[in-house]
Design an enzyme around this catalytic site. Structure first.
Site, PDB file in Angstrom:
ATOM      1  N   HIS A  14       2.002  -0.078   8.455  1.00 33.78           N
ATOM      2  CA  HIS A  14       1.138  -1.098   7.830  1.00 33.78           C
ATOM      3  C   HIS A  14      -0.180  -1.237   8.617  1.00 33.78           C
ATOM      4  O   HIS A  14      -0.216  -1.881   9.658  1.00 33.78           O
ATOM      5  CB  HIS A  14       1.862  -2.451   7.813  1.00 33.78           C
ATOM      6  CG  HIS A  14       1.115  -3.519   7.078  1.00 33.78           C
ATOM      7  ND1 HIS A  14       1.738  -4.405   6.236  1.00 33.78           N
ATOM      8  CD2 HIS A  14      -0.198  -3.863   7.066  1.00 33.78           C
ATOM      9  CE1 HIS A  14       0.843  -5.246   5.729  1.00 33.78           C
ATOM     10  NE2 HIS A  14      -0.346  -4.944   6.234  1.00 33.78           N
ATOM     11  N   HIS A  16      -4.752  -1.458   8.104  1.00 33.15           N
ATOM     12  CA  HIS A  16      -5.932  -1.542   7.234  1.00 33.15           C
ATOM     13  C   HIS A  16      -7.049  -0.693   7.831  1.00 33.15           C
ATOM     14  O   HIS A  16      -7.504  -0.961   8.942  1.00 33.15           O
ATOM     15  CB  HIS A  16      -6.405  -2.988   7.110  1.00 33.15           C
ATOM     16  CG  HIS A  16      -5.375  -3.869   6.496  1.00 33.15           C
ATOM     17  ND1 HIS A  16      -5.323  -4.129   5.147  1.00 33.15           N
ATOM     18  CD2 HIS A  16      -4.312  -4.522   7.046  1.00 33.15           C
ATOM     19  CE1 HIS A  16      -4.287  -4.915   4.888  1.00 33.15           C
ATOM     20  NE2 HIS A  16      -3.654  -5.165   6.031  1.00 33.15           N
ATOM     21  N   LYS A  99       2.270  -1.789  -3.563  1.00 28.92           N
ATOM     22  CA  LYS A  99       2.133  -2.990  -2.735  1.00 28.92           C
ATOM     23  C   LYS A  99       1.837  -4.189  -3.618  1.00 28.92           C
ATOM     24  O   LYS A  99       0.878  -4.189  -4.395  1.00 28.92           O
ATOM     25  CB  LYS A  99       0.992  -2.782  -1.728  1.00 28.92           C
ATOM     26  CG  LYS A  99       0.615  -4.019  -0.919  1.00 28.92           C
ATOM     27  CD  LYS A  99       1.519  -4.258   0.280  1.00 28.92           C
ATOM     28  CE  LYS A  99       1.289  -5.607   0.938  1.00 28.92           C
ATOM     29  NZ  LYS A  99       0.520  -5.560   2.160  1.00 28.92           N
ATOM     30  N   HIS A 136       3.551  -8.416   0.279  1.00 29.00           N
ATOM     31  CA  HIS A 136       2.966  -9.499   1.083  1.00 29.00           C
ATOM     32  C   HIS A 136       3.694 -10.757   0.610  1.00 29.00           C
ATOM     33  O   HIS A 136       3.381 -11.299  -0.453  1.00 29.00           O
ATOM     34  CB  HIS A 136       1.455  -9.602   0.851  1.00 29.00           C
ATOM     35  CG  HIS A 136       0.846 -10.671   1.706  1.00 29.00           C
ATOM     36  ND1 HIS A 136      -0.003 -10.409   2.760  1.00 29.00           N
ATOM     37  CD2 HIS A 136       1.004 -12.028   1.707  1.00 29.00           C
ATOM     38  CE1 HIS A 136      -0.336 -11.539   3.356  1.00 29.00           C
ATOM     39  NE2 HIS A 136       0.259 -12.539   2.728  1.00 29.00           N
ATOM     40  N   HIS A 174       5.024  -7.709   7.460  1.00 30.10           N
ATOM     41  CA  HIS A 174       4.705  -8.674   8.525  1.00 30.10           C
ATOM     42  C   HIS A 174       5.559  -9.937   8.466  1.00 30.10           C
ATOM     43  O   HIS A 174       5.039 -11.048   8.266  1.00 30.10           O
ATOM     44  CB  HIS A 174       3.209  -9.019   8.545  1.00 30.10           C
ATOM     45  CG  HIS A 174       2.557  -9.140   7.182  1.00 30.10           C
ATOM     46  ND1 HIS A 174       3.002 -10.009   6.215  1.00 30.10           N
ATOM     47  CD2 HIS A 174       1.493  -8.503   6.638  1.00 30.10           C
ATOM     48  CE1 HIS A 174       2.245  -9.894   5.144  1.00 30.10           C
ATOM     49  NE2 HIS A 174       1.322  -8.983   5.374  1.00 30.10           N
ATOM     50  N   ASP A 247      -0.136  -4.237  11.049  1.00 27.94           N
ATOM     51  CA  ASP A 247      -1.074  -5.019  10.238  1.00 27.94           C
ATOM     52  C   ASP A 247      -2.416  -5.144  10.967  1.00 27.94           C
ATOM     53  O   ASP A 247      -3.076  -6.188  10.894  1.00 27.94           O
ATOM     54  CB  ASP A 247      -0.517  -6.411   9.903  1.00 27.94           C
ATOM     55  CG  ASP A 247      -1.282  -7.055   8.747  1.00 27.94           C
ATOM     56  OD1 ASP A 247      -2.066  -6.348   8.089  1.00 27.94           O
ATOM     57  OD2 ASP A 247      -1.101  -8.257   8.524  1.00 27.94           O
TER      58      ASP A 247
END
Ligand code: DOR
Ligand code: ZN
Length: 344
Positions: A14, A16, A99, A136, A174, A247
């Site tokens: 995970h 970004h 996702k 999420h 997360h 994350d």
């Protein structure tokens, strides 16, 4: 005292990477230690088609400064996906999964899903294709306290998804609460990723001495000591259902220090595995690090375990306060604290 460890090369399930100049700067920090990363699809234009995924994967890999680094892309789920293209991309491994961002739960989630029932047809397809649903898991509604968003999502949505699609593999991303850990541990076909920051911070680290630390603002927000301890236990000991997902979510410093429209996200990729090693050592569980960082993830996703090894030695890690290159300036998480491990 252990002074060096060898672990199978990790993967980060995970991360970004963003776009443009930011992507060019940050990607190499993940690729320096991980062989594979799941690149989150919440870019300014979300990744919803096979073509976008192919291009995004290429862009990330070509900026990784590494020859065998692989970016894996999940589809950003919406209620108006092109279903034929989605199935094609799942069957051809262009998408590693889908996702789910509930609307307005976090950065660029305004394109996400408001009424989750509307995409049950997509979950049905994913279950049939033996794909993975990444979630999420937060419910953002006016009557829900920001610290309870994970619990409400589990109670009002996740139980139902779990019970309706019993064979669908789900990753609760997360995990941030004791309640979330319990949910993962007491249900089938579900795993959780755990970030370093949720094992290092509590809400006191965000609101301290009348001073708010915007660099510790993330989604889900960090919670209480009880939650932190439960996450540490889940990662370091009974960890068969949990694996590494930083994350790591870079934002320009200017977007983190303003009064309004503060962006949630913590940038930890420059010290990711070093932080996990520091936490596992604090818990006297270094021997379990490899399972969490390098084995449970590929097993859950049905991928091969990496062949290379990563060597870490016990030495203070000197991390600058900021990652700065060109117009990019991002705060490095934990730069003012002690990190005991270095990658050699
Ligand atoms: O803190 C976060 N930042 N949490 C997320 O879920 C998304 C991320 C981002 O993209 O900025
Ligand atoms: Zn994220």
């Amino acid at each position: 005292m252990t002074t060096s460890i060898n672990i199978i090369q990790p993967d980060d399930w995970h991360v970004h990477f963003r776009e443009d100049e930011m992507l060019k700067v940050v990607t190499k920090y993940s690729a320096r230690v991980n062989r594979r990363c799941i690149a989150m699809p919440n870019t300014s234009t979300p990744i919803t088609s096979s073509n976008q995924a192919i291009n995004y994967k290429k862009l990330i890999e070509s900026n990784s400064h590494s020859l065998n680094f692989e970016a894996l892309i999940p589809c950003y789920l919406t209620d108006n996906l092109n279903i034929d293209d989605f199935i094609y991309a799942l069957q051809n491994k262009i998408f590693i999964g889908g996702k789910l961002y509930p609307t307005n739960a976090t950065t660029n989630s305004q394109y996400g899903v408001n009424d989750i029932k509307k995409i049950y047809n997509i979950f049905e397809i994913m279950e049939k294709e033996n794909s993975v649903l990444l979630i999420h898991g937060e419910l953002n509604r006016d009557d829900v306290d920001i610290f309870d968003r994970e619990k409400y999502f589990i109670d009002e949505e996740l139980y139902q998804i779990r019970n309706t699609f019993k064979n669908l593999r789900i990753v609760l991303e997360h995990v941030s609460s004791d309640y979330g850990v319990d949910f993962v541990n007491s249900n089938q076909n579900i795993a959780g990723t755990i970030t370093p920051h949720h094992m290092l911070l509590t809400k006191n680290d965000v609101f301290k001495n009348e001073e708010i630390n915007p660099h510790h603002y993330c989604m889900p927000v960090v919670k209480n000591e009880k939650d932190l301890l439960s996450l540490r236990k889940a990662a370091c000991f009974d960890n068969k259902n949990f694996f590494l997902g930083t994350d790591s979510a870079p934002h320009h410093t200017s977007d983190k220090v303003q009064y309004k429209s503060l962006k949630p996200g913590i940038f930890s990729s420059p010290c990711s595995i070093e932080l996990y090693a520091t936490i596992f050592e604090e818990e006297n569980a270094l021997e379990n690090l490899e399972r969490f960082s390098s084995i449970n993830g590929p097993k859950f996703y049905g991928l091969e375990i990496n062949e290379e090894y990563l060597h870490l030695s016990r030495k203070n890690f000197d991390l600058p306060d900021y990652t700065e290159e060109g117009n990019v300036r991002v705060k490095n998480f934990f730069s003012d604290k002690k990190i005991n491990w270095n990658v050699s």
